[in-house]
Scaffold this motif. Structure first.
Motif, PDB file in Angstrom:
ATOM      1  N   PHE A  36       0.861  -1.066   0.221  1.00 48.27           N
ATOM      2  CA  PHE A  36      -0.081  -0.093  -0.031  1.00 48.27           C
ATOM      3  C   PHE A  36       0.944   1.208   0.164  1.00 48.27           C
ATOM      4  O   PHE A  36       1.645   1.531   0.956  1.00 48.27           O
ATOM      5  N   VAL A  37       0.885   1.927  -1.198  1.00 53.86           N
ATOM      6  CA  VAL A  37       1.716   3.206  -1.186  1.00 53.86           C
ATOM      7  C   VAL A  37       1.088   4.368  -1.244  1.00 53.86           C
ATOM      8  O   VAL A  37      -0.009   4.518  -2.075  1.00 53.86           O
ATOM      9  N   GLY A  38       1.374   5.510  -0.770  1.00 55.86           N
ATOM     10  CA  GLY A  38       0.822   6.832  -0.807  1.00 55.86           C
ATOM     11  C   GLY A  38       1.729   7.692  -1.482  1.00 55.86           C
ATOM     12  O   GLY A  38       2.972   7.744  -1.547  1.00 55.86           O
ATOM     13  N   TYR A 179      -8.992   0.129   3.922  1.00 59.37           N
ATOM     14  CA  TYR A 179      -7.623  -0.330   4.238  1.00 59.37           C
ATOM     15  C   TYR A 179      -7.953  -2.158   4.594  1.00 59.37           C
ATOM     16  O   TYR A 179      -7.176  -2.763   3.846  1.00 59.37           O
ATOM     17  N   ALA A 199      -2.137   9.682   4.924  1.00 55.61           N
ATOM     18  CA  ALA A 199      -1.188   9.197   3.875  1.00 55.61           C
ATOM     19  C   ALA A 199      -0.313   8.177   4.727  1.00 55.61           C
ATOM     20  O   ALA A 199       0.020   7.130   4.393  1.00 55.61           O
ATOM     21  N   SER A 203      -0.067   3.964   4.614  1.00 50.61           N
ATOM     22  CA  SER A 203       0.601   3.746   3.728  1.00 50.61           C
ATOM     23  C   SER A 203       1.878   2.764   4.137  1.00 50.61           C
ATOM     24  O   SER A 203       2.129   3.065   5.418  1.00 50.61           O
ATOM     25  N   GLU A 204       2.573   2.049   3.336  1.00 46.64           N
ATOM     26  CA  GLU A 204       3.812   1.338   4.012  1.00 46.64           C
ATOM     27  C   GLU A 204       4.749   2.054   3.507  1.00 46.64           C
ATOM     28  O   GLU A 204       6.019   2.121   3.948  1.00 46.64           O
ATOM     29  N   LEU A 206       5.750   6.112   1.177  1.00 46.15           N
ATOM     30  CA  LEU A 206       5.011   7.301   1.049  1.00 46.15           C
ATOM     31  C   LEU A 206       6.025   8.150   0.172  1.00 46.15           C
ATOM     32  O   LEU A 206       7.242   8.103   0.242  1.00 46.15           O
TER      33      LEU A 206
END
Length: 256
Positions: A36-38, A179, A199, A203-204, A206
């Protein structure tokens, strides 16, 4: 391991009567399967343009996009896209709304219908399948929009300010909701948001973009010392404020 998404020196230029405008410049990063990327950055820095390029809705002016190791051209069926608003059709029931993607792709099969029924049951919307969107709360509408996206079984989800239309309290609850669904379904997610706290909490990793032309100013791995991480619990982690301050300093808050 082959990344789910990989960008190599992507840029985007627009031609206008006033001349050429560079929206994105030299964007390179990878997203692993299940991550999970922001992405955050000032208004107008090209965040939505970047998602549109990844999805195939826009062609880059230069550079390459790879989806699971294959160079991607045009709209990719492995990618699902959630926009700022849920875009549910008010004249269709929730069940008919979540069926829409399958109808468009001519994939209304017994197996896929069974999959939709399972998703509706698993995520608490089966009792509302015959209701209309106006009869649901904002959070339930977003859940329905996500189920509609999941119904066509994308491997990658792009979220473009997907929670910005919700009030603050609902937004916090929906962050947890969405999520958890994404994690349970094992999807890869890339989220664009103006909300720094959102974010960090979801996120994992960012990425912080600069002002236009958007370039990557900062890449941060988000490591929080909490068990059974959720977005709401993430905000209570002792490291949360440190990450917030770091990202705040990278952004010109006056243009957010």
């Amino acid at each position: 391991m082959i990344p789910a998404v990989k960008l190599e020196k992507v840029n985007k230029r627009y031609h206008t009567p006033e001349g050429e405008i560079s929206a994105l410049e030299d964007i390179s990063f990878s997203v692993g399967e299940g991550e999970f990327v922001g992405i955050v950055g000032p208004s107008g820095c090209g965040k939505t343009t970047l998602l549109s390029i990844i999805s195939g809705l826009l062609e880059p002016s230069g550079g390459k996009v790879f989806i699971f190791g294959e160079e991607s051209y045009g709209v990719n069926p492995k990618i699902g896209y959630m926009l700022q608003r849920d875009s549910l059709f008010e004249w269709r029931t929730i069940y008919k709304n979540v069926m829409l993607g399958l109808e468009i792709q001519n994939q209304v099969t017994a197996e896929n219908i069974s999959g939709i029924n399972e998703l509706l049951t698993k995520y608490g919307l089966n009792a509302f399948r015959d209701n209309y969107p106006s009869q649901l709360s904002g959070g339930m509408r977003q859940r329905a929009a996500l189920i509609r996206t999941l119904a066509v079984n994308p491997k990658i989800l792009l979220l473009d300010e997907a929670f910005s239309a919700l009030d603050y309290q609902t937004r916090l609850a929906v962050n947890d909701d969405i999520y958890n669904i994404i994690k349970k379904e094992g999807k890869t997610a890339i989220m664009v948001t103006h909300d720094i706290a959102e974010a960090i909490s979801m996120s994992e990793r960012l990425y912080v973009l600069s002002r236009r032309p958007g370039t990557i100013k900062l890449s941060v791995d988000i490591n929080l010392s909490i068990e059974n991480r959720t977005p709401l619990l993430s905000r209570k982690a002792p490291e949360f404020r440190q990450y917030f301050d770091m990202i705040w300093k990278e952004l010109d808050i006056h243009v957010l």
